[in-house]
Write a protein that holds these residues in place. Structure first.
Motif, PDB file in Angstrom:
ATOM      1  N   VAL A 101     122.270  76.492 117.025  1.00 23.49           N
ATOM      2  CA  VAL A 101     120.969  76.133 117.596  1.00 23.49           C
ATOM      3  C   VAL A 101     120.175  77.422 117.756  1.00 23.49           C
ATOM      4  CG1 VAL A 101     119.728  75.138 119.551  1.00 23.49           C
ATOM      5  CG2 VAL A 101     121.926  74.157 118.826  1.00 23.49           C
ATOM      6  N   CYS A 102     119.109  77.577 116.989  1.00 20.61           N
ATOM      7  CA  CYS A 102     118.219  78.730 117.130  1.00 20.61           C
ATOM      8  C   CYS A 102     117.004  78.294 117.942  1.00 20.61           C
ATOM      9  CB  CYS A 102     117.766  79.251 115.764  1.00 20.61           C
ATOM     10  SG  CYS A 102     119.007  80.178 114.884  1.00 20.61           S
ATOM     11  N   ASP A 103     116.997  78.689 119.211  1.00 16.47           N
ATOM     12  CA  ASP A 103     115.878  78.368 120.077  1.00 16.47           C
ATOM     13  C   ASP A 103     114.813  79.460 119.970  1.00 16.47           C
ATOM     14  OD1 ASP A 103     114.560  76.853 122.124  1.00 16.47           O
ATOM     15  OD2 ASP A 103     115.172  78.391 123.554  1.00 16.47           O
ATOM     16  N   GLU A 104     113.577  79.136 120.364  1.00 12.50           N
ATOM     17  CA  GLU A 104     112.465  80.079 120.212  1.00 12.50           C
ATOM     18  C   GLU A 104     112.480  80.657 118.791  1.00 12.50           C
ATOM     19  OE1 GLU A 104     110.165  80.431 122.471  1.00 12.50           O
ATOM     20  OE2 GLU A 104     111.185  79.198 123.951  1.00 12.50           O
ATOM     21  N   ALA A 105     112.660  79.761 117.830  1.00 13.45           N
ATOM     22  CA  ALA A 105     112.892  80.193 116.451  1.00 13.45           C
ATOM     23  C   ALA A 105     111.688  80.893 115.829  1.00 13.45           C
ATOM     24  CB  ALA A 105     113.310  78.994 115.594  1.00 13.45           C
ATOM     25  N   HIS A 106     110.504  80.775 116.439  1.00 11.47           N
ATOM     26  CA  HIS A 106     109.357  81.522 115.927  1.00 11.47           C
ATOM     27  C   HIS A 106     109.564  83.026 116.073  1.00 11.47           C
ATOM     28  CE1 HIS A 106     108.536  81.366 120.244  1.00 11.47           C
ATOM     29  NE2 HIS A 106     107.726  82.399 120.073  1.00 11.47           N
ATOM     30  N   MET A 107     110.527  83.429 116.945  1.00  9.42           N
ATOM     31  CA  MET A 107     110.837  84.845 117.120  1.00  9.42           C
ATOM     32  C   MET A 107     111.963  85.320 116.207  1.00  9.42           C
ATOM     33  SD  MET A 107     108.728  86.070 119.221  1.00  9.42           S
ATOM     34  CE  MET A 107     109.522  87.655 119.474  1.00  9.42           C
ATOM     35  N   LEU A 108     112.517  84.414 115.420  1.00  8.34           N
ATOM     36  CA  LEU A 108     113.656  84.758 114.577  1.00  8.34           C
ATOM     37  C   LEU A 108     113.317  85.890 113.615  1.00  8.34           C
ATOM     38  CD1 LEU A 108     116.550  83.832 114.076  1.00  8.34           C
ATOM     39  CD2 LEU A 108     115.679  82.169 112.439  1.00  8.34           C
ATOM     40  N   GLU A 109     112.194  85.770 112.950  1.00  4.26           N
ATOM     41  CA  GLU A 109     111.812  86.768 111.945  1.00  4.26           C
ATOM     42  C   GLU A 109     111.603  88.158 112.540  1.00  4.26           C
ATOM     43  OE1 GLU A 109     107.882  87.560 109.148  1.00  4.26           O
ATOM     44  OE2 GLU A 109     107.946  85.950 110.619  1.00  4.26           O
ATOM     45  N   VAL A 147      98.686  83.622 115.780  1.00  9.17           N
ATOM     46  CA  VAL A 147      98.341  82.287 116.272  1.00  9.17           C
ATOM     47  C   VAL A 147      99.484  81.707 117.094  1.00  9.17           C
ATOM     48  CG1 VAL A 147      97.756  79.931 115.582  1.00  9.17           C
ATOM     49  CG2 VAL A 147      96.722  81.870 114.392  1.00  9.17           C
ATOM     50  N   ARG A 148     100.703  81.976 116.697  1.00  7.80           N
ATOM     51  CA  ARG A 148     101.839  81.496 117.499  1.00  7.80           C
ATOM     52  C   ARG A 148     101.835  82.120 118.888  1.00  7.80           C
ATOM     53  NH1 ARG A 148     105.988  82.089 112.472  1.00  7.80           N
ATOM     54  NH2 ARG A 148     105.659  80.027 111.526  1.00  7.80           N
ATOM     55  N   LYS A 149     101.457  83.399 118.973  1.00  2.30           N
ATOM     56  CA  LYS A 149     101.351  84.055 120.286  1.00  2.30           C
ATOM     57  C   LYS A 149     100.314  83.344 121.152  1.00  2.30           C
ATOM     58  CE  LYS A 149     104.204  87.621 120.049  1.00  2.30           C
ATOM     59  NZ  LYS A 149     105.340  87.773 120.984  1.00  2.30           N
ATOM     60  N   ALA A 150      99.173  83.012 120.556  1.00  2.10           N
ATOM     61  CA  ALA A 150      98.123  82.311 121.291  1.00  2.10           C
ATOM     62  C   ALA A 150      98.607  80.945 121.756  1.00  2.10           C
ATOM     63  CB  ALA A 150      96.879  82.177 120.412  1.00  2.10           C
ATOM     64  N   ARG A 151      99.283  80.229 120.885  1.00  2.00           N
ATOM     65  CA  ARG A 151      99.769  78.897 121.237  1.00  2.00           C
ATOM     66  C   ARG A 151     100.852  78.957 122.310  1.00  2.00           C
ATOM     67  NH1 ARG A 151     102.057  75.830 116.672  1.00  2.00           N
ATOM     68  NH2 ARG A 151     101.868  74.109 118.153  1.00  2.00           N
ATOM     69  N   GLN A 152     101.660  80.002 122.289  1.00  2.48           N
ATOM     70  CA  GLN A 152     102.667  80.161 123.340  1.00  2.48           C
ATOM     71  C   GLN A 152     102.002  80.297 124.707  1.00  2.48           C
ATOM     72  OE1 GLN A 152     106.125  80.397 123.697  1.00  2.48           O
ATOM     73  NE2 GLN A 152     106.343  79.530 121.651  1.00  2.48           N
ATOM     74  N   ALA A 153     100.918  81.064 124.770  1.00  2.00           N
ATOM     75  CA  ALA A 153     100.207  81.235 126.043  1.00  2.00           C
ATOM     76  C   ALA A 153      99.635  79.912 126.530  1.00  2.00           C
ATOM     77  CB  ALA A 153      99.103  82.275 125.886  1.00  2.00           C
ATOM     78  N   LEU A 154      99.051  79.143 125.615  1.00  2.00           N
ATOM     79  CA  LEU A 154      98.495  77.844 126.000  1.00  2.00           C
ATOM     80  C   LEU A 154      99.574  76.899 126.506  1.00  2.00           C
ATOM     81  CD1 LEU A 154      96.113  77.246 122.951  1.00  2.00           C
ATOM     82  CD2 LEU A 154      95.470  78.057 125.225  1.00  2.00           C
ATOM     83  N   PHE A 175      97.277  75.329 113.329  1.00  2.00           N
ATOM     84  CA  PHE A 175      97.667  74.458 114.434  1.00  2.00           C
ATOM     85  C   PHE A 175      98.140  73.120 113.863  1.00  2.00           C
ATOM     86  CE2 PHE A 175      95.200  77.581 116.528  1.00  2.00           C
ATOM     87  CZ  PHE A 175      95.441  77.509 117.893  1.00  2.00           C
ATOM     88  N   PRO A 176      99.070  72.437 114.528  1.00  2.00           N
ATOM     89  CA  PRO A 176      99.419  71.076 114.105  1.00  2.00           C
ATOM     90  C   PRO A 176      98.186  70.174 114.187  1.00  2.00           C
ATOM     91  CG  PRO A 176     100.986  71.898 115.731  1.00  2.00           C
ATOM     92  CD  PRO A 176      99.850  72.875 115.689  1.00  2.00           C
ATOM     93  N   GLU A 177      98.167  69.129 113.400  1.00  2.00           N
ATOM     94  CA  GLU A 177      97.011  68.238 113.351  1.00  2.00           C
ATOM     95  C   GLU A 177      96.667  67.696 114.728  1.00  2.00           C
ATOM     96  OE1 GLU A 177      93.880  65.902 111.809  1.00  2.00           O
ATOM     97  OE2 GLU A 177      94.946  67.680 111.098  1.00  2.00           O
ATOM     98  N   THR A 178      97.676  67.331 115.514  1.00  2.00           N
ATOM     99  CA  THR A 178      97.396  66.764 116.838  1.00  2.00           C
ATOM    100  C   THR A 178      96.682  67.764 117.732  1.00  2.00           C
ATOM    101  OG1 THR A 178      99.634  67.424 117.529  1.00  2.00           O
ATOM    102  CG2 THR A 178      99.327  65.146 116.780  1.00  2.00           C
ATOM    103  N   GLU A 179      97.058  69.047 117.654  1.00  2.00           N
ATOM    104  CA  GLU A 179      96.394  70.064 118.472  1.00  2.00           C
ATOM    105  C   GLU A 179      94.989  70.344 117.972  1.00  2.00           C
ATOM    106  OE1 GLU A 179      98.270  73.727 119.636  1.00  2.00           O
ATOM    107  OE2 GLU A 179     100.223  72.746 119.754  1.00  2.00           O
ATOM    108  N   ARG A 180      94.793  70.331 116.663  1.00  2.00           N
ATOM    109  CA  ARG A 180      93.447  70.555 116.137  1.00  2.00           C
ATOM    110  C   ARG A 180      92.479  69.501 116.658  1.00  2.00           C
ATOM    111  NH1 ARG A 180      95.839  71.692 111.000  1.00  2.00           N
ATOM    112  NH2 ARG A 180      95.002  69.824 110.028  1.00  2.00           N
TER     113      ARG A 180
END
Length: 819
Positions: free
Chosen positions: A288-296, A752-759, A791-796
């Motif tokens: 299980v890789c959590d917070e996987a946006h930080m993997l790279e 953009v992922r950083k911005a979305r994390q803050a939101l 952004f995902p369609e729902t967020e847009r």
């Protein structure tokens, strides 16, 4: 209950969300075929319980090949969340089920009894070095041919209690015991000694208890099987009661746990996997890789490499100590014949010769001299008068090639010009290994030597290409009083560093070693980009990955972005000659009327528009007005995220100077963890406040602002990192060549992922109410440099554009409806 929904016995709550049902069944079905589920789930999706349920169900399934779940997360708070969910699972298992044996992995600093209590000369600054040294000395004293036994060392440590060893006093009342985790240990706070050599009594106890067959689990003095979750505090408490080493207990229990909770180091760091967790990295593990946006970015740091100036110096010294016995053979005052015989014997049993040793030593010495010349020239060029301002020198980097043009680096070119041919680089690792064996045998210990480390890095320096790897000199601020006050070595630790610009191969190859699993985060979109930069597309196979490679323009289509739940009969996609990779995107499932989202259409927050922090530009006035409106209209705490700490300072000063903002304004600065925790406590306590921070800091990601701790989050600008750094330029260039658009893949998407994390800090539960505000035209318009497509369609759909003069009205209307 059928076999297909047996996971409900594991699930820790009565009624799963629809998204959890779909996610669990997708993860199980995909993992049974050796594949991975990629899940973006907003807060409240229940991703943690989803992943644990799927993994534990597979481990408990007698028809499954999975033996354990390994959880990897980069955020400590998320680690705590996994622990909490595991407690919930164990508390709600069927009465005839055994609890899920779980172990949390942490570093030595967290479990060493001496370090926890700042005793025995051990603290956070030296715990790893001191631990290894004490272990080596303990093994040397008690090993084959050693002076005594491990049991005797334990007895001596017990008898050396204050008031007992010196005075002969009897009884525990006269003794002073080290205490930690709420338990007294059998040993004194001072480090015991044997023949003037310090040793660790906790480690000696462990060595004494390990049976002759070497099965370390037999040395565990408590019945861990059936205990459920063993967190670090409980591990320490149980271990020290019996006088044994908590870290050694962790290693002994590790292979027998059903769930292991750790961080990315435990799967991707070569040193950690080589000496501690390597046995877990196989096809019987569900990962299980959590917070996987930080993997790279995290793995890039782990698989990059460097060799420091001090390591090269020590390696040169070690080589000299091995060479000298042969040079002075027969000189009884300098070396014994046994020294020369030992060296000759080792060389005869290897493919390393005396000339190889001498050439490598000369190479290390001249490499240090070249490093010194380059650092000195750089300081003279960039920091005139640096010798009188050593305390003011910043961290720095010296590129060894043009970062935008892959080509041979200057150190490799220098070596070639000096006659250090390919064989020197290639042979360095073998030479280092031989040197370590000779010194360890001659000195009868197992110390970690510098020569193998230096040789390994230099071998990689030669073998790695110049397109995906960027070489430079790193200058890290330090202070060494032993160095001359006119030397840069007094102020800097210099390293020859190799940056792995494109870690997708390293990530993908490691993930492929696992049987299957889940990679999840609240911010993975665009998922096709995520799968490319993590190497998942290669695991899936070229046929499947090719179908996913949507262009930026194609991402604007809702069909290409929104993942839909599976029908009951929908099977995971199987790639030709690959493993299935299933994608799921789940939006917020909390009441929509409890939140409002704004994308404020103001000029881009770029340097060209805003100018320096002290300038009064039109753009800065518009951003200041937007911040004022949110701070004034929001009846609660407000979090403001700026692109960097300098802009955060500007925003805080602007809000403090505005007479219409009555709330106290707190400023987060780049600081130690303790200071950050104190700031969080101040923000959460008392009256409503505004907290301003950098979007690249720690307060906009992985922090849970649950309940009424946060009512609004504002993001100003797109937090793209400084592109002037040579390393950043090299990464962008490498991504251009690997993926086609380096700016998008390496800079824009992570920003953009950083911005979305803050939101995502605002709405954390079904009863919470809050506002999310993006301030920058790139969030509001579909222009050439718009980031809305990420952004995902729902967020847009939720973040509808609004003009700056309408923001205050929108905020007032929303909060009036929630009075």
């Amino acid at each position: 209950m059928t076999a297909s929904d047996s996971w409900r016995e594991v699930f820790g709550h009565a009624d799963p969300y629809d998204e959890q049902v779909d996610g669990i069944e997708t993860a199980i079905d995909t993992a049974e075929e050796g594949g991975f589920a990629v899940v973006e789930g907003a807060c409240g999706t229940g991703k943690t319980m989803l992943a644990l349920t799927a993994g534990i169900d597979l481990v408990r399934d007698p028809q499954s090949d999975y033996e354990r779940v390994v959880v990897l997360t980069s955020v400590k708070q998320q680690l705590r969340q996994f622990e909490e969910d595991l407690r919930t699972i164990n508390a709600n298992l069927p009465t005839d089920w055994d609890p899920v044996t779980t172990l949390t992995l942490v570093g030595k600093a967290d479990v060493c009894p001496y370090n926890r209590e700042n005793a025995g000369g051990i603290d956070d600054g030296n715990v790893y070095e001191r631990c290894e040294s004490l272990r080596e000395d303990t093994r040397a004293i008690t090993g084959e041919g050693g002076a005594t036994t491990a049991g005797n060392l334990v007895s001596r440590a017990r008898s050396q209690q204050t008031g007992l060893a010196d005075s002969g006093a009897q009884g525990r009342a006269a003794a002073s015991y080290l205490e930690t985790a709420g338990e007294p240990t059998p040993y004194p706070p001072e480090m015991p000694e044997y023949d003037d050599v310090e040793y660790c009594p906790f480690y000696a106890r462990f060595l004494e208890d390990v049976p002759e067959d070497g099965d370390a689990v037999e040395a565990v003095p408590f019945d861990f099987d059936g205990m459920g979750l063993i967190d670090p505090e409980e591990l320490v408490s149980l271990s020290v009661q019996h006088g044994t080493c908590p870290h050694s207990m962790m290693g002994a229990i590790l292979p027998h746990a059903e769930v292991v909770v750790g961080n990315y180091y435990h799967a991707f760091d070569p040193v950690t996997t080589g000496g501690f967790t390597g046995a877990l990295l196989d096809s019987s593990t569900f990962v299980v890789c959590d917070e996987a946006h930080m993997l790279e970015p995290r793995v890039r740091d782990l698989v990059s490499d460097a060799v420091g100036d001090k390591t090269l110096r020590d390696a040169e010294s070690e080589l000299t100590r091995v060479i000298q016995p042969l040079k002075f053979d027969g000189d009884k005052e300098t070396h014994t014949a046994a020294d020369a015989d030992l060296v000759r014997g080792e060389l005869e049993d290897s493919d390393v010769s005396l000339s190889d040793l001498e050439a490598t030593r000369d190479f290390f010495r001249e490499l240090r001299e070249e490093l010194d010349r380059r650092v000195t020239a750089h300081l003279e060029r960039e920091h005139r008068g640096w010798k009188s301002n050593l305390h003011d020198l910043p961290d720095d980097e010296i590129p060894l090639r043009d970062p935008t043009e892959p080509q041979q680096d200057e150190i490799s070119a220098w070596a070639e010009s000096e006659g250090y041919h390919d064989g020197i680089w290639v042979k360095a690792e073998a030479v280092g290994a031989v040197v370590a064996r000779i010194l360890n045998e001659a000195e009868d210990d197992e110390k970690e030597r510098a020569a193998p480390a230096a040789g390994r890095v230099l071998g990689e320096w030669y073998r790695n290409d110049h397109e995906r790897y960027f070489r430079e000199i790193e200058l890290e601020r330090t202070w060494n009083e032993k160095e001359p006050d006119t030397s840069w070595r007094r102020a800097y630790n210099a390293s020859l560093a190799m940056q792995n610009c494109v870690p997708s191969d390293a990530i993908g190859e490691r993930l492929a070693e696992f049987g299957g699993g889940v990679l999840m985060s609240a911010t993975l979109e665009p998922i096709d980009v995520f799968e490319e930069v993590t190497g998942l597309n290669h695991i899936a196979g070229e046929a499947q990955s090719a179908s996913k490679n949507a262009s930026s323009a194609e991402r604007s289509s809702a069909d290409s972005r929104a993942a839909t739940p599976r029908d009951d009969g929908d099977e995971p996609r199987a790639a030709e000659e690959g493993r299935p990779v299933e994608e799921r995107t789940y939006g917020l499932n909390f009441p929509a009327e409890n939140r409002e989202s704004f994308a404020v259409d103001v000029p881009k927050f770029t340097y060209d528009n805003r100018g320096a922090p002290g300038e009064e530009t039109q753009a800065r006035r518009m951003y200041a007005d937007a911040l004022r409106d949110v701070a004034r209209e929001t009846p609660g705490n407000v979090l403001v995220g700026m692109p960097n700490y300098a802009e955060a300072e500007w925003a805080a000063e602007t809000l403090r100077e505005n007479p219409r903002v009555e709330k106290p304004v707190l400023l987060d600065e780049s600081s130690a963890d303790d200071a950050t925790e104190d700031l969080k406590a101040e923000f959460f306590g008392g009256e409503s406040k505004v907290l301003v921070t950098s979007l690249r800091g720690t307060l906009t990601e992985g922090v849970d602002y649950e309940g009424d701790k946060l009512s609004a989050a504002v993001v100003c600008g797109v937090p793209i990192i400084n592109t002037a750094s040579p390393r950043t330029k090299a990464v962008q260039t490498a991504y251009d060549r690997a993926f086609g658009d380096g700016f998008e893949y390496a800079l824009t998407v992570p920003a953009v992922r950083k911005a979305r994390q803050a939101l995502g800090r605002v709405i954390r539960g079904p009863e919470e109410v809050g506002v999310r505000v993006l301030v920058d035209s790139r969030y509001a318009r579909d222009s050439w440099d718009s980031v809305r497509t990420y952004f995902p369609e729902t967020e847009r759909k939720e973040f509808q554009p609004v003009s700056p003069d309408m923001l205050s009205l929108g905020l007032e209307r929303f909060w009036r409806g929630h009075e």
